[in-house]
Design a protein around this motif. Sequence first.
Motif, PDB file in Angstrom:
ATOM      1  N   ASP A  61      44.787  36.067  41.425  1.00 18.93           N
ATOM      2  CA  ASP A  61      43.568  36.416  40.683  1.00 18.93           C
ATOM      3  C   ASP A  61      43.630  37.882  40.282  1.00 18.93           C
ATOM      4  OD1 ASP A  61      41.089  36.267  39.518  1.00 18.93           O
ATOM      5  OD2 ASP A  61      40.023  36.697  41.385  1.00 18.93           O
ATOM      6  N   ASP A  62      44.247  38.141  39.129  1.00 23.65           N
ATOM      7  CA  ASP A  62      44.334  39.516  38.630  1.00 23.65           C
ATOM      8  C   ASP A  62      43.696  39.573  37.248  1.00 23.65           C
ATOM      9  OD1 ASP A  62      46.271  38.823  36.576  1.00 23.65           O
ATOM     10  OD2 ASP A  62      47.747  38.661  38.186  1.00 23.65           O
ATOM     11  N   PRO A  63      43.494  40.769  36.677  1.00 18.32           N
ATOM     12  CA  PRO A  63      42.783  40.880  35.401  1.00 18.32           C
ATOM     13  C   PRO A  63      43.412  40.069  34.265  1.00 18.32           C
ATOM     14  CG  PRO A  63      42.923  43.033  36.435  1.00 18.32           C
ATOM     15  CD  PRO A  63      43.757  42.108  37.271  1.00 18.32           C
ATOM     16  N   LEU A  64      44.737  40.055  34.194  1.00 16.81           N
ATOM     17  CA  LEU A  64      45.386  39.331  33.104  1.00 16.81           C
ATOM     18  C   LEU A  64      45.248  37.824  33.274  1.00 16.81           C
ATOM     19  CD1 LEU A  64      48.592  41.505  32.619  1.00 16.81           C
ATOM     20  CD2 LEU A  64      46.585  41.405  31.140  1.00 16.81           C
ATOM     21  N   SER A  65      45.291  37.358  34.525  1.00 18.65           N
ATOM     22  CA  SER A  65      45.103  35.920  34.764  1.00 18.65           C
ATOM     23  C   SER A  65      43.692  35.499  34.409  1.00 18.65           C
ATOM     24  CB  SER A  65      45.410  35.586  36.224  1.00 18.65           C
ATOM     25  OG  SER A  65      46.776  35.752  36.514  1.00 18.65           O
ATOM     26  N   ARG A  66      42.716  36.341  34.766  1.00 19.63           N
ATOM     27  CA  ARG A  66      41.330  35.995  34.429  1.00 19.63           C
ATOM     28  C   ARG A  66      41.145  35.947  32.912  1.00 19.63           C
ATOM     29  NH1 ARG A  66      40.404  39.213  39.077  1.00 19.63           N
ATOM     30  NH2 ARG A  66      40.081  41.111  37.858  1.00 19.63           N
ATOM     31  N   TYR A  67      41.768  36.887  32.215  1.00 22.15           N
ATOM     32  CA  TYR A  67      41.703  36.882  30.752  1.00 22.15           C
ATOM     33  C   TYR A  67      42.340  35.608  30.186  1.00 22.15           C
ATOM     34  CZ  TYR A  67      42.837  38.124  25.924  1.00 22.15           C
ATOM     35  OH  TYR A  67      42.959  38.121  24.557  1.00 22.15           O
ATOM     36  N   ALA A  68      43.518  35.238  30.698  1.00 22.67           N
ATOM     37  CA  ALA A  68      44.223  34.052  30.197  1.00 22.67           C
ATOM     38  C   ALA A  68      43.388  32.799  30.380  1.00 22.67           C
ATOM     39  CB  ALA A  68      45.572  33.915  30.911  1.00 22.67           C
ATOM     40  N   ARG A  69      42.743  32.670  31.526  1.00 27.74           N
ATOM     41  CA  ARG A  69      41.955  31.466  31.792  1.00 27.74           C
ATOM     42  C   ARG A  69      40.704  31.425  30.915  1.00 27.74           C
ATOM     43  NH1 ARG A  69      44.546  29.017  35.715  1.00 27.74           N
ATOM     44  NH2 ARG A  69      45.858  30.273  37.094  1.00 27.74           N
ATOM     45  N   ALA A  70      40.109  32.588  30.676  1.00 25.96           N
ATOM     46  CA  ALA A  70      38.947  32.635  29.789  1.00 25.96           C
ATOM     47  C   ALA A  70      39.355  32.281  28.356  1.00 25.96           C
ATOM     48  CB  ALA A  70      38.311  34.027  29.834  1.00 25.96           C
ATOM     49  N   TYR A  71      40.510  32.761  27.943  1.00 21.15           N
ATOM     50  CA  TYR A  71      41.006  32.466  26.594  1.00 21.15           C
ATOM     51  C   TYR A  71      41.286  30.971  26.444  1.00 21.15           C
ATOM     52  CZ  TYR A  71      44.072  32.538  22.498  1.00 21.15           C
ATOM     53  OH  TYR A  71      44.642  32.300  21.270  1.00 21.15           O
ATOM     54  N   ALA A  72      41.899  30.387  27.455  1.00 19.50           N
ATOM     55  CA  ALA A  72      42.219  28.957  27.399  1.00 19.50           C
ATOM     56  C   ALA A  72      40.957  28.104  27.368  1.00 19.50           C
ATOM     57  CB  ALA A  72      43.088  28.567  28.588  1.00 19.50           C
ATOM     58  N   SER A  73      39.900  28.572  28.029  1.00 16.72           N
ATOM     59  CA  SER A  73      38.671  27.778  28.092  1.00 16.72           C
ATOM     60  C   SER A  73      37.808  27.938  26.846  1.00 16.72           C
ATOM     61  CB  SER A  73      37.858  28.186  29.324  1.00 16.72           C
ATOM     62  OG  SER A  73      37.335  29.503  29.155  1.00 16.72           O
ATOM     63  N   GLY A  74      38.064  29.002  26.058  1.00 13.57           N
ATOM     64  CA  GLY A  74      37.235  29.254  24.890  1.00 13.57           C
ATOM     65  C   GLY A  74      35.865  29.802  25.238  1.00 13.57           C
ATOM     66  N   ASP A  75      35.711  30.354  26.439  1.00 14.25           N
ATOM     67  CA  ASP A  75      34.439  30.900  26.907  1.00 14.25           C
ATOM     68  C   ASP A  75      34.309  32.339  26.426  1.00 14.25           C
ATOM     69  OD1 ASP A  75      32.318  32.000  28.327  1.00 14.25           O
ATOM     70  OD2 ASP A  75      32.708  30.801  30.118  1.00 14.25           O
ATOM     71  N   GLY A  76      33.509  32.564  25.389  1.00 16.09           N
ATOM     72  CA  GLY A  76      33.373  33.888  24.810  1.00 16.09           C
ATOM     73  C   GLY A  76      32.826  34.916  25.782  1.00 16.09           C
TER      74      GLY A  76
END
Length: 863
Positions: free
Chosen positions: A632-647
Amino acid sequence: MRIGLLGGVRATTDDGEPIDIGSPRSQAVLAALALWQGTPVPVSRLIDLVWGDSPPASPKAVQWHIAQLRKALGASAITTVGAAYRLDVPTDVSQFRQFVRAGDTAAAVAAWGGVPLAGLSAPGLASAVSGLVEEWLAAVEMDFSRRVMADPRSVVGELSSFVSEHPTREGLAALLMTALYRTGRQADALAVYQRVRQHLVAELGVEPGPALRAVEQEVLAHAEVPGPVLIGRDAELVLVSEALRWSPVVTLVGPGGIGKTRLALALGGTFVSLAEITSSSEVPRAVADALGIVERPGVTVAQAVLSARPSLLVLDNCEHVLDGAAAFASTVCSSVRVLATSRERLSVADEQVVVVEPLDVDASVELFDLRARAADSRYSRDSAVYELCQRLDGIPLAIELAAARVRSHRPAELLTRLDIGVRRTGSSRHRTLRAAIQWSYDLLSVEEQELFCRLSVFAGPFDLDAVSRDSLLGDLVERSVVAVHEGPFGRRFRLLEPLRQFASSLLRDRSGALAAHASWCVRQVAAVGTLLSGPGEAEGVGRLAELWPNLRAAVTWAFESGDLGLADALVRPVVLELPLRGRREIGDWAERLIGGGGGGGGEARPDGFWLIWVAERNTQSSTPAALPRTPDDPLSRYARAYASGDGTALLDSLPNAVSALNDPRLSAFLELMPSGTLLGAGRFEHVDTVVTKLAERYRVHGPPTLLHWALQTLGYSAMFQGRDPDPFFDEAADVDLPPGTLSANKTTEARREFRRGDTDRALELLAAHVDELLETGNVVAASVVAVEFVAVTKDALPEEAAVVLGYLKHANDFGALAAQRLLGDLSAAKPGMDDREALLYMRRVLSAGRGRSGSRRPPDGLA
């Protein structure tokens, strides 16, 4: 008696006296029989050929004309065979074809008497006439090939006339360019290319093919332009050309070094080398590399090839991947002709095998003389050359290797040293070639031998930077064990496949050679990455395409050796080619890099960084697959948010993700990457602030693609906020993009044409973009084109617009916002389509509606 069709239908006695063959209809019947001389032509077929759409009331009309012709020509001239007739009289067409089959192109050209059936109106015979003219032009090209090699100056005038009369025959244009260049007229050669290109673009809407472009590049590079002629292979050229007319798959079979590849290259087409791949599963990717096809989700390489429809696909060196080559050829041969080279047949349906035989003695000596004079201008043939060529079994590669040594060894000395007997079987010819290569290898110095073997690990062309000592490489070139050519980015070197296999078998320190190859790739890919991130982006795209086979080999070795740090260094500089040009293989490599530890670009562990590109690959394919587990690091959190489409999650994770990267180029892209999702979430102020700064940066420093993307983003942001978006869209449309770039440019071009009042042109552009998205599988972009589709069609085609409006409303946040902000009343919206279904629906509507829009006025509110 003789029948003539070339220059007009006629019959003459043996003394040359003309024979009256009756009315034009009787002449047409005779022409139909003569075109298939010696073959029974059924009465029903004669009626179709001669009468076409206005058949006679009774088949007796055919009998009447046959009777008239028999009176004129003699009863034995036309034979009845059941319900068919056969002409048994020689024709000038049959003589022409005999010369072609024999490889005597000069005689074939001389025998041509003019336009077939000249002066006779026979629409049913038009296709046969066109085919005959095509045979003639092919013979003309082959004859000019021979003459350009022998005396280029003498053919310039005649070739110029042919190119003017046949401006779409790129083979003739290439020959004229070659002849002009070889007579010192470089500027005239390039002018020919420009004239032909302008004609092709203006009349057909296509760019010149790779063969003609290659000649232009060689002229620009002041290279030795190789003639398309093959010494001693005229008959084989005709044989293979004929085989390709009738068979969807033709395979050239013969031992290594016999000249299969060179023969295939002379026939043109799109060339695909399979020599460097190791398994059948890699065949589609090799084809994709050669054709410049970017792999897309939901679309196989074979499907993309069928869409591109190259006139001829050449699969070279198939013997070690027979299953894969056969499967691919079987898939595409329904629409694309396939020419394969192999040591054994592919064994596919409708395959025709052509065995490539050794050169005869005269051709062998001619080849030896040519290569020997290139190696030593003082060379003079002696009697030993004939015996030497015989002992080399007429194998072109063996002959060339021997000829390259004439500077240090006279032919008689070569014969003495070359202790091999005359052999005739295929296996013996293989031993002959290996013996010739072994002999050439033995004459190298120890240092040259070591370099020769180490070069065998290269999977594609390489430059001087790949070797530590330029002089050694030059020596190998002089000895013909390393080939050299001038490419678009300078001089490139490679080993011919039989030589590469030999060198690989003797390589002692394979790990060391692979490590050196990977280090070279790291340097190359770093330089390419620099180009890709600036104004030289287009050059970077071209250089990456050239580097890709070697890059893939280096990445594969890095994974196999467990060196994930090396894999990281090889892939990271070009990682943006995944989102910008859809190189999905980068996403596959990214997934393999997750979980391996090791750092790159400043991270303690690069897992989160690589997770971003896995998410991008999945997003492009609209695949809801779960992402791999990472810390759980900043880039992983960004990647998961991007994949989910959660603005909201994206905006929350973005600052820390940008801070986690030490690469300004990638940090900037990370801010641009989620703009579509953030627009859908209504985060206009954030997008405008960030992307305006990025656009200013990209205007100054490049790359053009990211400037284009930033301007498109600002245009949609302005549109959603009720401001004029057209200045952004117009600037974006004027940015020159490298080939293969993922772009919504045609939608903005369509918008511009619609604004100007040309609705039909706007519809054409939208249709072209929809076709492109479907062919490339980039269906995730459907919502963008749907916005313009509804805007253009909502007045003229309200029901169809309502269907797409329903898709748009339910597609994603971006689509829902577009529907709400731009298109007003959503009560007529009809949900129920996914991205691909929406694209297919729009294509059907646009295909039916182009030219019938009934309106040339922009819709209210979008002008």
